[in-house]
Design a protein around this motif. Structure first.
Motif, mmCIF file in Angstrom:
data_model
loop_
_atom_site.group_PDB
_atom_site.id
_atom_site.type_symbol
_atom_site.label_atom_id
_atom_site.label_comp_id
_atom_site.label_asym_id
_atom_site.label_seq_id
_atom_site.Cartn_x
_atom_site.Cartn_y
_atom_site.Cartn_z
ATOM 1 N N GLN A 94 -11.637 3.392 -3.562
ATOM 2 C CA GLN A 94 -10.435 2.785 -3.458
ATOM 3 C C GLN A 94 -9.332 2.960 -2.260
ATOM 4 O O GLN A 94 -8.715 2.015 -1.700
ATOM 5 N N ASN A 95 -9.516 4.234 -1.543
ATOM 6 C CA ASN A 95 -8.761 4.479 -0.712
ATOM 7 C C ASN A 95 -9.226 3.780 0.552
ATOM 8 O O ASN A 95 -8.399 3.272 1.504
ATOM 9 N N GLN A 117 -7.992 0.195 0.104
ATOM 10 C CA GLN A 117 -6.623 0.211 0.706
ATOM 11 C C GLN A 117 -6.368 -0.060 2.091
ATOM 12 O O GLN A 117 -5.554 -0.563 2.691
ATOM 13 N N HIS A 118 -6.935 0.912 2.932
ATOM 14 C CA HIS A 118 -7.055 0.959 4.300
ATOM 15 C C HIS A 118 -7.433 -0.370 4.859
ATOM 16 O O HIS A 118 -6.607 -0.878 5.796
ATOM 17 N N ARG A 153 -6.987 -3.163 3.391
ATOM 18 C CA ARG A 153 -5.884 -4.115 3.052
ATOM 19 C C ARG A 153 -4.918 -4.196 4.064
ATOM 20 O O ARG A 153 -4.351 -4.877 4.514
ATOM 21 N N LEU A 154 -4.609 -2.777 4.144
ATOM 22 C CA LEU A 154 -3.443 -2.480 5.366
ATOM 23 C C LEU A 154 -3.859 -3.027 6.809
ATOM 24 O O LEU A 154 -2.881 -3.617 7.354
#
Lengths: 221, 221, 221, 221
Positions: free
Chosen positions: C125-126, C129-130, C132-133
């Motif tokens: 998930q990290n 997230q990255h 997505r950013l």
DNA sequence: TATGAATGAGAATTCATTCAT
DNA sequence: AATGAATGAATTCTCATTCAT
């Protein structure tokens, strides 16, 4: 009564038509590849209906075997009947068998299939037994003819009728299988007349049991 | 170096063990009824592993056929080699074939199955061709022997070597099939020595082509 | 230290080569159809080795996404840098995006794939997230440029920079997808210059926010 | 008569219910991840039953596509019908498309998937062709409206109707994709009214082709 | 570190058989 | 009796992942 018998005739009729369809499909596809769907479609009936006449696919197959064997044995009976001499009777039986493999080619093929691969788990053992008996009876009929031939001095007195018949049978069967199944593989077969081949092999085998006069035995292809 | 060859040997070993398991299962169940699951279980391997060695069920089957045919043809070569006279060579081949059906009974059965209905859709056609060639080559080897026999005056000069071989082959094959497959059906077979039966039928067939001296040919069971 | 860094460089090198192979295979086959076997073969490494660098197929895919986004954003930065006027900066970004879809066509396709169909069960998930950013940051960069443009009186003072950027982005993206994906379906597309099409759509969209000399046509959200 | 039609209705009913279940599962999992097992379970039917209605997973998927496209195109027809001016007709189509993506969200998602990577190996090519045609026809309907608008002097006389439609389409599609797919990614989207956004982008794009009263802003291809 | 053989859960599809109508 | 829709167990084959070497 009239009604009953008409109904029964219709039932029998339908049974036959299922068997016919099944034979075609089994022949075309092989036992495993043939599906009840195909047979239903071919016989113009619903799938469920098949199960009113035959309790399983195996059962249908066995019924078909019985049918084929019936035909074959009728042909045998006629063949023996029609022969005048011992020699001719034996020859006629060979001819009859060969004829069966040709005119009822699908029955023959379907019957051949059986020997390899049917699992008799769900098979009606009584029916199976009946088929075994039918298969034997052909040999037995021939055996009777030969026994007559021995007592008439046609074959060596020491001849064991059973052995003679089994050998003739084996040779004939082998010849037919070789011709039908291996034709595709063995190009050497291409210019051989199959019926001649089968008849000659049977002749040679039976003649090898015959009493030799002073001798002029030989066979031409 | 040592490692490579050990790994290769292990791989070959595993291949063999899969083939062994497959032969057993095919023999017991027939091609169609045999499932890859059964073969996997029998060979103590995971299902997926089978597909590392054989790319499909058909492929596995063909590989097995090739294996069996290899064995058979080696036996033929030795048989011909070992025979001193023409007569003995022919006899040895018959013996070899019979021996194969006995000592490699499962191979034999599995090979018999093939003739009725393998779907060659997904089958490697090259491999299939190879098998066809192997099947033919047995007959060809025998044919050479017979041709030699004809030129040595052992058989009637008019003899067609091809016909002789095909007839002998058909008779032998028929005899073996009759003995192995029908034994269960025909009780009359129970007291017959199968090997004797097969050898005699082959003898009778080939002898029917032999030049007759003054004559005292006969065969007793 | 020298050794360590060489080793690290080699490791990084290998990682890159796996990613390259994976991009190719994902592009050719799609995520699901691509197998780790194919990627291993393409990268000349053993399958097991892939798992030393990426802990799963999904992980490999995400790494690849990150890589592609890195390339894209570097292109964006250069595009903005290189533009002298606000107008040119915006135009350059469009050009850069279009250029990316052409010169890194496989990256682009592979990134498109993601939006439909990846199940993030086993996904880190990290990392997600990255990504997505990163995806957002492109929009943000453009937004800064536009905000500058507004304060310079280039766009209507009432303009919401965020809306402008999103609309320009949407139009550009739609145009690129339409051109690349639908080209095969819509024959009407065949005679259109794709780059022109994409640039013009972006132009029209941004120009609709520009201050009109004598006019005052506008749109309210 | 009554029976036939009831049976047919029931069959159609079941077909629909399978399609419904399939749509849900495809939407949740994507085409590849969706398994026939899941669809069977969701539709409360046995796996085999699915194959009575659709001959493969691909077939099921295509049927679903056709269904969705049918709905969409009916909405288009009504939208065009209902609009009184050219402007309104175009606007209504945009609204209709957006409406479809909202009220038939799963259909929409599933249709979006298609563009990336359906294996058309086993797919019925006729059906595929039909889908392609349907996909095109939406664009064509809009094009007719625009052509009418051009001849009525509503758009610049130099306008290429095809270009206008494709651009409006691209912008709308991009806007919808951005809003639906990226909503999760872009927090900046959170306070935007999606429908407004989509309508405005479409408006801006089409308006950029309109004849300006006192003005002369235009775009060259 | 690198390998690649082995695994086994899971996929799509088929089909003999049942049973409500 | 006849139907044919529904079933679900069984089949072949794939492939991400693991692990002994």
């Amino acid at each position: 009564m009239g009604i009953t018998s008409r109904k029964e005739r219709e039932k029998e009729q339908r049974r036959k038509s299922i068997l016919k369809a099944a034979t075609e499909v089994f022949f075309e596809k092989g036992f495993q590849q043939a599906s009840m769907d195909m047979i239903a479609e071919r016989s113009q009936l619903a799938k469920g209906t098949l199960y009113l006449y035959f309790k399983s696919k195996e059962d249908l197959y066995l019924a078909l075997m019985e049918d084929g064997l019936d035909i074959l044995h009728n042909m045998f009976d006629e063949a023996i009947e029609a022969g005048e001499s011992i020699e001719e009777k034996v020859r006629n039986v060979t001819k009859a068998y060969y004829g069966f493999t040709q005119t009822h080619h699908d029955y023959y093929q379907v019957m051949m299939m059986m020997d390899s691969g049917l699992l008799s788990d769900k098979v009606d053992q009584n029916q199976l037994q009946h088929i075994r008996l039918l298969q034997m009876s052909g040999v037995e009929k021939l055996q009777k003819v030969v026994e007559e031939g021995i007592s008439q001095g046609h074959y060596e007195p020491s001849t064991d009728a059973k052995i003679l018949v089994l050998m003739a049978w084996a040779a004939t069967w082998g010849a037919i299988m070789l011709s039908t199944e291996k034709r595709k593989i063995l190009p050497m077969f291409s210019d051989i007349d199959t019926e001649q081949f089968v008849l000659e092999i049977s002749d040679r085998m039976t003649r090898s049991f015959q009493v030799k006069k002073s001798d002029k035995n030989d066979a031409s292809t």
